[in-house]
Design an enzyme around this catalytic site. Sequence first.
Site, mmCIF file in Angstrom:
data_model
loop_
_atom_site.group_PDB
_atom_site.id
_atom_site.type_symbol
_atom_site.label_atom_id
_atom_site.label_comp_id
_atom_site.label_asym_id
_atom_site.label_seq_id
_atom_site.Cartn_x
_atom_site.Cartn_y
_atom_site.Cartn_z
ATOM 1 C CB SER A 101 -0.940 0.003 1.207
ATOM 2 O OG SER A 101 -0.241 -0.269 2.407
ATOM 3 C CG HIS A 127 -7.765 -6.230 10.226
ATOM 4 N ND1 HIS A 127 -6.694 -5.375 10.122
ATOM 5 C CD2 HIS A 127 -8.307 -6.314 8.981
ATOM 6 C CE1 HIS A 127 -6.584 -4.972 8.855
ATOM 7 N NE2 HIS A 127 -7.548 -5.527 8.148
ATOM 8 C CG HIS A 138 -7.811 -3.095 2.855
ATOM 9 N ND1 HIS A 138 -6.983 -4.178 3.000
ATOM 10 C CD2 HIS A 138 -8.415 -3.240 1.632
ATOM 11 C CE1 HIS A 138 -7.058 -4.928 1.909
ATOM 12 N NE2 HIS A 138 -7.916 -4.381 1.072
HETATM 13 C C1 LIG Z 1 -2.935 -6.252 6.995
HETATM 14 S S1 LIG Z 1 -1.298 -5.781 7.321
HETATM 15 C C2 LIG Z 1 -1.101 -4.332 6.308
HETATM 16 C C3 LIG Z 1 -1.072 -4.662 4.855
HETATM 17 C C4 LIG Z 1 -0.537 -3.544 3.955
HETATM 18 N N1 LIG Z 1 -1.311 -2.317 4.069
HETATM 19 C C5 LIG Z 1 -0.467 -4.008 2.510
HETATM 20 O O1 LIG Z 1 -0.757 -3.216 1.610
HETATM 21 O O2 LIG Z 1 -0.093 -5.158 2.266
HETATM 22 C C6 LIG Z 1 -1.419 -5.102 8.936
HETATM 23 C C7 LIG Z 1 -0.156 -4.482 9.490
HETATM 24 O O3 LIG Z 1 -0.513 -3.749 10.653
HETATM 25 C C8 LIG Z 1 0.511 -3.826 11.592
HETATM 26 N N2 LIG Z 1 -0.065 -3.556 12.917
HETATM 27 C C9 LIG Z 1 -0.980 -4.300 13.585
HETATM 28 N N3 LIG Z 1 -1.299 -3.733 14.752
HETATM 29 C C10 LIG Z 1 -0.567 -2.591 14.835
HETATM 30 C C11 LIG Z 1 -0.451 -1.562 15.816
HETATM 31 N N4 LIG Z 1 -1.171 -1.590 16.955
HETATM 32 N N5 LIG Z 1 0.410 -0.542 15.588
HETATM 33 C C12 LIG Z 1 1.157 -0.504 14.437
HETATM 34 N N6 LIG Z 1 1.078 -1.459 13.460
HETATM 35 C C13 LIG Z 1 0.229 -2.487 13.665
HETATM 36 C C14 LIG Z 1 1.075 -5.226 11.447
HETATM 37 O O4 LIG Z 1 2.418 -5.268 11.908
HETATM 38 C C15 LIG Z 1 0.920 -5.465 9.940
HETATM 39 O O5 LIG Z 1 2.125 -5.216 9.262
#
Ligand SMILES: C[S@@+](CC[C@H](N)C(=O)[O-])C[C@H]1O[C@@H](n2cnc3c(N)ncnc32)[C@H](O)[C@@H]1O
Length: 209
Positions: free
Chosen positions: A47, A139, A164
């Site tokens: 992204s 999520h 998303h």
């Molecule tokens: C679904 S992935 C993101 C996918 C990305 N936007 C893409 O285009 O592929 C979710 C990301 O959120 C991060 N994440 C989850 N909880 C978080 C938090 N409380 N603070 C910061 N990052 C977080 C995870 O480390 C992970 O890399």
Amino acid sequence: MNLDNFFQTQKIKGFLAHDEGMLLHGYAKKVAQLGPCLEVGSYCGKSSVYIASACKQNGSILFALDHHQGSEEHQPGEGYHDSELFDAGSERMNSFPAFLHTLRLAGVENCVVPLVCASQTLAPHWHQVLGMVFIDGGHSEAQAFYDCQNWSRHVAEGGYLAIHDIYETPEEGGQAPRLAMQSVVEQGCWQKVAQVKSLVILQKNTELP
Ligand SMILES: C[S@@+](CC[C@H](N)C(=O)[O-])C[C@H]1O[C@@H](n2cnc3c(N)ncnc32)[C@H](O)[C@@H]1O
């Protein structure tokens, strides 16, 4: 950079469909005069490239926030675990090297500011007005609500909030992002302006209710 070519020729790990990414890119291009962009959840930079390439064209920047330790579903034994991103030394997920590699491949390092910490660590200290916020971090219900509430308030009037994984029914996917988005819409100053697959774009009204 031609994004069609880039994503056809480079295998970038991630969870965004190409048409969703192009929607993000298009809205990021509109907001340079309102403020920089910020995303919550960069993972391996997929992204980030769509947004940052728009920033690069317009002289803006992207703040890319992720602790890079993966969400619950990325941990060992969970459904979206990728063993290539597991760092045996620290016994943790670490998507930061892959994220940096993606930025270099796409030539957008100079317009991305990586913020490597938890969303909850940074949000209480954030004061910069933003042209667009993209939410794709944790999520769980608690995290999705936290991110939507605490980052949407920094969007400039006329700017965009992109979220998303918005699914109408539990059969299609988890409901936390949709419920969190709904709580933002109920504030009364947001309207939906676009959707591609599970990516929804809201715009902050220029006239407050
Ligand atoms: C679904 S992935 C993101 C996918 C990305 N936007 C893409 O285009 O592929 C979710 C990301 O959120 C991060 N994440 C989850 N909880 C978080 C938090 N409380 N603070 C910061 N990052 C977080 C995870 O480390 C992970 O890399």
